[in-house]
Design a protein around this motif. Structure first.
Motif, PDB file in Angstrom:
ATOM      1  N   THR A 222      38.563  40.443  45.675  1.00 17.89           N
ATOM      2  CA  THR A 222      38.158  39.098  46.045  1.00 17.89           C
ATOM      3  C   THR A 222      39.332  38.289  46.563  1.00 17.89           C
ATOM      4  N   GLY A 223      39.024  37.371  47.457  1.00 15.69           N
ATOM      5  CA  GLY A 223      39.964  36.322  47.785  1.00 15.69           C
ATOM      6  C   GLY A 223      39.815  35.184  46.796  1.00 15.69           C
ATOM      7  N   ALA A 224      40.667  34.197  46.918  1.00  9.19           N
ATOM      8  CA  ALA A 224      40.548  33.006  46.076  1.00  9.19           C
ATOM      9  C   ALA A 224      39.180  32.373  46.319  1.00  9.19           C
ATOM     10  N   THR A 225      38.534  31.929  45.256  1.00  9.99           N
ATOM     11  CA  THR A 225      37.161  31.469  45.388  1.00  9.99           C
ATOM     12  C   THR A 225      36.823  30.384  44.378  1.00  9.99           C
ATOM     13  N   HIS A 258      41.604  38.803  50.018  1.00  8.98           N
ATOM     14  CA  HIS A 258      42.441  39.375  48.961  1.00  8.98           C
ATOM     15  C   HIS A 258      43.330  38.285  48.365  1.00  8.98           C
ATOM     16  N   MET A 259      43.317  38.167  47.056  1.00  6.63           N
ATOM     17  CA  MET A 259      44.209  37.219  46.386  1.00  6.63           C
ATOM     18  C   MET A 259      45.637  37.736  46.415  1.00  6.63           C
ATOM     19  N   ASN A 260      46.582  36.800  46.483  1.00  6.06           N
ATOM     20  CA  ASN A 260      47.965  37.141  46.178  1.00  6.06           C
ATOM     21  C   ASN A 260      48.230  36.746  44.723  1.00  6.06           C
ATOM     22  N   PRO A 261      49.399  37.062  44.168  1.00  6.31           N
ATOM     23  CA  PRO A 261      49.632  36.746  42.760  1.00  6.31           C
ATOM     24  C   PRO A 261      49.483  35.264  42.417  1.00  6.31           C
ATOM     25  N   GLN A 262      49.879  34.377  43.330  1.00  5.42           N
ATOM     26  CA  GLN A 262      49.707  32.954  43.057  1.00  5.42           C
ATOM     27  C   GLN A 262      48.223  32.597  42.944  1.00  5.42           C
ATOM     28  N   ASP A 263      47.392  33.152  43.834  1.00  9.28           N
ATOM     29  CA  ASP A 263      45.944  32.952  43.733  1.00  9.28           C
ATOM     30  C   ASP A 263      45.427  33.479  42.398  1.00  9.28           C
ATOM     31  N   ALA A 264      45.933  34.648  41.993  1.00 12.19           N
ATOM     32  CA  ALA A 264      45.463  35.268  40.761  1.00 12.19           C
ATOM     33  C   ALA A 264      45.804  34.414  39.539  1.00 12.19           C
ATOM     34  N   VAL A 265      46.989  33.803  39.550  1.00 19.79           N
ATOM     35  CA  VAL A 265      47.367  32.899  38.456  1.00 19.79           C
ATOM     36  C   VAL A 265      46.436  31.689  38.422  1.00 19.79           C
ATOM     37  N   GLN A 266      46.056  31.175  39.588  1.00 19.10           N
ATOM     38  CA  GLN A 266      45.109  30.063  39.634  1.00 19.10           C
ATOM     39  C   GLN A 266      43.727  30.499  39.158  1.00 19.10           C
ATOM     40  N   ALA A 267      43.338  31.732  39.478  1.00 20.25           N
ATOM     41  CA  ALA A 267      42.067  32.262  38.980  1.00 20.25           C
ATOM     42  C   ALA A 267      42.087  32.381  37.459  1.00 20.25           C
TER      43      ALA A 267
END
Length: 323
Positions: A222-225, A258-267
């Motif tokens: 997933t991308g950021a969502t 696709h999420m990057n690590p910063q997106d993943a931390v926000q998720a």
């Protein structure tokens, strides 16, 4: 096959409520455009990956469940009391339409398929080759004839044509009960394709597992969502979130899906997860970042957000921890 028209299905194709169809420069995104970018990669912008990385030795999980083992890429073995689950199992040498070309794994599976303990359930998030590997699925069904498969809409027919029958397919927010577990497909910001002609003919999504007193969220791809907050509101905060952190460069191209690590931390924050484990990195070179970049960028994003290292981390290939 047709499905009810919804906010993500128009009667012919599935689509994202959040835009993803094109990159920042207007180019259309697809699995094959990613493959083309990889095959035509510019050495000045694509990091060189090693041809092979030797795994550290980790014993096959023998501890009493609950445990989680990282096999590689997006493949985890979740051992819960009375239930053993594999996520997006890929054990083949390549994640590609052909085993003679395409992205080749640089790390062997952390647990070999023939060393797996009993598997009750397989979760398939979507049909991309690095998540739905027919060769592996056939071998798993041969080894575990009673294994159940839960996937997203449209994939059961495809699997049946490949000799893998009995899959349960679900729409976003639909649930399926398997023993004591309730499995819910959750929205994701991504796409689907196996060929040049079936783009978004099937659905993609994450999987939320409720088993006894535990909640585990497997994000798939997933991308950021905006959906992370809704998943938290509808299903509760997960005790463990398995979140993708790799295959994210260049951002103008990969950012929508696709999420990057910063997106993943926000998720992680939006989900209010107790802990998270990173995935979708370090096994197949799908995009331009260096092999170690996802873990390095995760450490930086975690520090910037003030998140302790033991709350969002990665596992070594083959490593097992208790939940």
């Amino acid at each position: 096959m047709s499905y009810p028209i919804s906010d993500h299905y128009d009667g012919r194709r599935f689509f994202n409520p959040e835009p993803t169809a094109r990159a920042a420069d207007g180019r259309r995104l697809s699995f094959f455009s990613i493959l083309r970018a990889r095959l035509r990669r510019n050495p000045e912008t694509w990091a060189n990956w090693p041809g092979h990385v030797e795994n550290n030795h980790h014993p096959v999980p023998a501890a009493e469940p609950p445990t989680v083992s990282f096999i590689g890429h997006s493949t985890f073995l979740l051992r819960l009391p009375g239930l053993s689950i594999l996520t997006d199992p890929v054990f083949s040498a390549r994640c590609s339409p052909s085993q003679f070309a395409g992205p080749k794994r640089v790390r062997a599976p952390g647990i070999a398929l023939h060393h797996l303990p009993h598997v009750d359930l397989i979760l398939l998030s979507h049909n991309h080759y690095d998540h739905m590997d027919i060769i592996s699925l056939r071998k798993l069904r041969a080894r575990f004839p009673k294994v159940h498969i839960v996937t997203t809409l449209g994939n059961a027919m495809y699997l049946r044509k490949k000799g893998i029958s009995g899959a349960v397919e679900l729409d976003w927010w639909q649930s399926h009960t398997h023993g004591e577990a309730v499995l819910t497909v959750t929205p994701a910001r991504h796409f689907a394709a196996r060929t040049l002609y079936d783009r978004n003919a099937t659905l993609w999504g994450g999987m939320f597992i409720e088993h006894q007193d535990r909640r585990i969220y497997f994000a798939g791809d997933t991308g950021a969502t905006k959906f992370f907050a809704e998943i938290r509101a509808r299903l509760g905060a997960p005790d463990l979130a398995l979140l993708p952190i790799g295959a994210y460069e260049p951002r103008w191209f990969m950012g929508p899906v696709h999420m990057n690590p910063q997106d993943a931390v926000q998720a992680f924050a939006a989900l209010e997860a107790k802990r998270a484990i990173g995935m979708h990195f370090g096994t197949f070179q799908l995009t331009a970042e260096a092999i170690g970049a996802p873990e390095q960028d995760l450490a930086a994003a975690r520090e910037e957000a003030g998140i302790a290292e033991d709350l969002f981390f990665t596992l070594d290939c083959g490593e097992t921890i208790r939940l």
